[in-house]
Design an enzyme around this catalytic site. Structure first.
Site, PDB file in Angstrom:
ATOM      1  N   GLN A 125       1.213 -39.485 -29.840  1.00 28.92           N
ATOM      2  CA  GLN A 125       0.955 -38.918 -28.519  1.00 28.92           C
ATOM      3  C   GLN A 125       0.638 -37.438 -28.650  1.00 28.92           C
ATOM      4  O   GLN A 125       1.140 -36.759 -29.538  1.00 28.92           O
ATOM      5  CB  GLN A 125       2.136 -39.164 -27.586  1.00 28.92           C
ATOM      6  N   SER A 128       1.612 -31.921 -25.588  1.00 21.52           N
ATOM      7  CA  SER A 128       1.875 -30.481 -25.572  1.00 21.52           C
ATOM      8  C   SER A 128       0.770 -29.678 -26.235  1.00 21.52           C
ATOM      9  O   SER A 128       0.065 -30.165 -27.125  1.00 21.52           O
ATOM     10  CB  SER A 128       3.187 -30.187 -26.310  1.00 21.52           C
ATOM     11  N   SER A 164       3.923 -36.281 -31.810  1.00 22.16           N
ATOM     12  CA  SER A 164       4.821 -37.115 -32.610  1.00 22.16           C
ATOM     13  C   SER A 164       4.057 -38.261 -33.266  1.00 22.16           C
ATOM     14  O   SER A 164       3.147 -38.820 -32.690  1.00 22.16           O
ATOM     15  CB  SER A 164       5.986 -37.638 -31.763  1.00 22.16           C
ATOM     16  N   GLU A 247       8.395 -43.266 -20.289  1.00 19.94           N
ATOM     17  CA  GLU A 247       9.129 -42.652 -21.381  1.00 19.94           C
ATOM     18  C   GLU A 247      10.547 -42.293 -20.959  1.00 19.94           C
ATOM     19  O   GLU A 247      11.515 -42.545 -21.670  1.00 19.94           O
ATOM     20  CB  GLU A 247       8.388 -41.397 -21.860  1.00 19.94           C
ATOM     21  N   SER A 370      12.288 -31.577 -21.350  1.00 20.49           N
ATOM     22  CA  SER A 370      13.579 -31.016 -21.759  1.00 20.49           C
ATOM     23  C   SER A 370      14.635 -31.293 -20.689  1.00 20.49           C
ATOM     24  O   SER A 370      14.316 -31.536 -19.530  1.00 20.49           O
ATOM     25  CB  SER A 370      13.441 -29.505 -21.961  1.00 20.49           C
ATOM     26  N   ASN A 371      15.897 -31.251 -21.107  1.00 20.71           N
ATOM     27  CA  ASN A 371      16.962 -31.557 -20.141  1.00 20.71           C
ATOM     28  C   ASN A 371      17.050 -30.511 -19.030  1.00 20.71           C
ATOM     29  O   ASN A 371      17.558 -30.814 -17.948  1.00 20.71           O
ATOM     30  CB  ASN A 371      18.295 -31.742 -20.866  1.00 20.71           C
ATOM     31  N   GLU A 372      16.538 -29.306 -19.294  1.00 21.61           N
ATOM     32  CA  GLU A 372      16.469 -28.329 -18.203  1.00 21.61           C
ATOM     33  C   GLU A 372      15.509 -28.829 -17.121  1.00 21.61           C
ATOM     34  O   GLU A 372      15.808 -28.750 -15.920  1.00 21.61           O
ATOM     35  CB  GLU A 372      15.994 -26.961 -18.726  1.00 21.61           C
TER      36      GLU A 372
END
Lengths: 391, 310
Positions: A125, A128, A164, A247, A370-372
């Site tokens: 993929q 980014s 990735s 995802e 991200s978890n943020e």
């Protein structure tokens, strides 16, 4: 509420177990993040495909088994019970496959899904960019439409990163700016490309432990046929969001993986029980409790979807929970291992899977949003708090 | 296999939620707290809805429903911070008395004239008992030292722990709603404090804990209904998960409310105090962890990916 498996479900579990026990490699494969290990994992994908266990949730027409979500969970439980390897084709199975099924043309389905199901093509993929991480709408890589003697195509220029599987995969997918001068979410298109196309340079990114799981991709006027675009021109953001939903949603991390880790952690604790403090004991119990809670939640979400519901921003809660659980379990194991924690291979030659797993677990709270970002989504969409900073 | 709370169950719980939201708001809690903690009209309202007979078999005039239904109603009692001892009586004492073959009080419980609560060796105080009053941080508990003997039957403790866990889920959900609502109206630096990530992320973290406590509670209730040998472990898991979520939520809630959260004026304290009380009731965190320890590390329970519903 019925928490008893039917006899058909029990029979299915027995069928999966028998196949896995007969086929899962006895020795762990080398890491996916090196050439040799990646190739071993591709062989495993083809072994799975030979038993028709590659893409179990896909419809039979595309080379799957058309399993329902409960059967999928049973499959995953047995897969991890048997110690099945990580999936080299994770991106294809859970991200791109469902995207093509939802948005692709019949020709695209035939062209891409069938080889994916057979384990013939591995997918990377490419979301980014150096300037577009958590803020994915900031991407700037361009795909300029051109029509010449070579046919209707796009010419892609730009750079992707943290891609990735891209070091070793065959094909990639991502979103590119197809409308000159467009901003943010507009003017993007979702495009598939052969990673061996002229003009693509892959530069594997050396990770902290020295291995190379992902790569930077440089596009220098790469020609890609228009038939490789999924959905309409300019609809890339919508498609990408649907893909990101897959995802973060139900299927990226099945509970079996964490339950297997929790079980191994309990076994590790027993080996170290004599010298371990009660604090470690509580962390081990927490691992079991949270892995179970994650499993119940997944069964509940699966039942909701099967009853016609859908998973929305709750997917963000899931992603926060499993990623932080995975990190905590591996941290606990590292603490129990003590002096042996730093060894990549134990002195009896076995891979130190706890170390590998711990390092990998550190990426969980970062990738796939991200978890943020997930906490922002939770606060804004589930708790209705004011949005800030989003374009 | 279907981990789904069906619509009939949810409809009953929503009816109770709406009823309590309309009749048992913070103004009522304040009135009770200023008076003697109880109002017969509230109890009669619960009786009229059939809730005292929820678990009483139909032959004694009850509804004959099960533990998952009761847990869903207990969650609503937590959400409303209900002062009356409905859960202690109807969802703990009733099924325990039935398990003892004691049906003498069933009709009176259904009609609302009997309100038994049963003490346990590990949970020695009961609400609205005959004995001397105890000084709880949550006065609306009406906690008393029982006059009669107490039981040491593990089933009684399991019932109390399960129903406490369900109430803690509702308490936590209510505190999350209160805190999110406050974060939207309280402004500082020219914007609602809920726009700050430092506030958002704390609330999101608490929301995660609540989300993943809920299915543990429903699973435990179903395990008890199904008569699983492992039910006590799952009930302990539910009690720990729900207590941890509620305490984390309470601490987050007071932080988000700032100094206002420390006052009697803001409603939050009613829910916080009930959370503190129920977290310790029917077996402490340490007690329940010990039971999980014996099963998971001690080896009494099969664990692993293929043992999700063991």
């Amino acid at each position: 509420m019925d928490l008893v498996y039917t006899s058909e479900q029990q029979d299915f579990r027995a069928e999966v177990r028998a196949w896995m026990d007969a086929h899962v490699p006895k020795e762990p494969l080398d890491t996916l993040e090196c050439r040799v290990g990646f190739d071993e994992h591709v062989v495993w994908e083809r072994t799975l495909a030979s038993g028709n266990w590659g893409m179990v949730t896909w419809p039979e027409a595309y080379g799957g088994r058309g399993l329902d979500l409960i059967q999928w969970l049973i499959f995953e439980e047995e897969y991890f019970r048997a110690g099945g390897p990580n999936r080299a084709n994770q991106n294809g199975i859970f991200l791109l496959g469902p995207t093509i099924m939802e948005f692709g043309t019949p020709e695209q389905k035939a062209r891409f899904l069938t080889p994916m199901a057979k384990g013939e093509t591995m997918w990377a993929q490419a979301w980014s960019e150096p300037g577009a991480g958590s803020d994915m709408a900031a991407i700037s890589s361009k795909a300029v439409r051109a029509n010449d003697s070579g046919g209707d195509h796009y010419v892609i220029s730009g750079q992707k990163t943290w891609s990735s599987r891209a070091a070793f995969a065959d094909w990639g997918f991502g979103i590119f700016r197809t409308e000159d001068g467009s901003k943010r979410h507009k003017g993007l298109s979702f495009i598939l490309f052969d990673l061996n196309s002229p003009g693509i340079t892959r530069r594997p990114i050396r990770q902290l432990h020295g291995d190379t799981g992902f790569a930077e991709l440089f596009f220098d006027e790469v020609r890609v046929p228009v038939e490789n675009r999924i959905a309409g021109e300019g609809e890339g953001w919508k498609v990408a969001m649907a893909t990101a939903g897959f995802e973060r949603g139900l299927m990226l991390r099945s509970p079996g993986r964490f339950q297997a880790t929790a079980k191994r952690l309990v076994e590790l604790y027993r080996e170290h029980e004599a010298e371990a403090s009660p604090a470690a004991r509580e962390a081990v119990m927490t691992a079991w409790m949270q892995a179970q809670a994650y499993a119940y939640n997944t069964y509940a979400v699966a039942a909701k979807i099967m009853a016609g519901g859908s998973i929305g921003a709750e997917a963000s809660l899931n992603k926060i929970f499993w990623s932080e659980l995975d990190r905590a379990m591996h941290r606990t194991a590292m603490q129990l291992l003590g002096a042996a924690a730093e060894l990549r291979r134990f002195d009896d030659g076995r891979m130190n899977q706890w170390l590998e797993g711990y390092i990998f677990s550190l990426s969980g709270p970062i990738y796939a949003g991200s978890n943020e970002i997930q906490r922002n989504i939770t606060a804004e969409r589930l708790l209705d708090l004011p949005r800030v900073g989003a374009g | 296999m279907e981990f789904l709370l069906n619509e009939d169950r949810l409809a009953l719980a929503e009816t109770v939620r709406d009823y309590l939201a309309g009749t048992h708001g913070p103004d009522v809690l304040r009135r009770l707290d200023a008076g003697d903690n109880r109002d017969p009209a509230i109890w009669q309202g619960l009786v009229n809805m059939g809730l005292t007979g929820l678990l009483v078999p139909e032959e004694f005039g009850g509804l004959g429903l099960g533990f998952v239904d009761a847990a869903l109603i207990a969650r609503e009692c937590g959400r409303a911070c209900l002062a009356e001892p409905l859960v202690d009586t109807a969802f703990v004492a009733v099924p325990w008395l039935l398990s003892q073959g004691d049906t003498a009080q069933m009709a009176a419980i259904v009609s609302g004239t009997a309100k038994p609560s049963v003490a346990h060796r590990i949970n020695p105080w009961v609400s609205d008992g005959d004995g001397a009053a105890l000084d709880s941080i949550d006065p609306l508990r009406n906690l008393t030292r029982p006059v009669g003997t107490s039981s040491s039957d593990p089933l009684l403790l399991d019932l109390g722990a399960l129903m406490s866990a369900a109430q803690l889920v509702g308490l936590a959900e209510a505190m999350l709603d209160q805190s999110a609502a406050y974060a939207k109206i309280r402004t500082q630096f020219g914007q609602p404090i809920g726009a700050f990530q430092a506030v958002k992320h704390q609330l999101a973290t608490a929301a995660v804990a609540i989300e993943f406590a809920k299915p543990v509670v429903w699973r435990a209730a179903q395990a008890l209904s199904d008569g699983l040998v492992s039910a006590p472990v799952h009930i302990s898991h539910a009690k720990v998960a729900a207590s941890d979520a509620a305490i984390q939520m309470a601490e987050t809630a007071i932080q988000v409310h700032g100094a206002m959260g420390y006052t009697y004026e803001v409603d939050l304290h009613f829910w916080m105090k009930r959370s503190w009380a129920l977290s310790g009731a029917w077996g402490s965190r340490a007690f329940h962890l010990k039971r999980i320890d014996d099963a998971v590390i001690g080896g009494g329970l099969e664990i692993g990916p293929d043992q999700t519903f063991a």
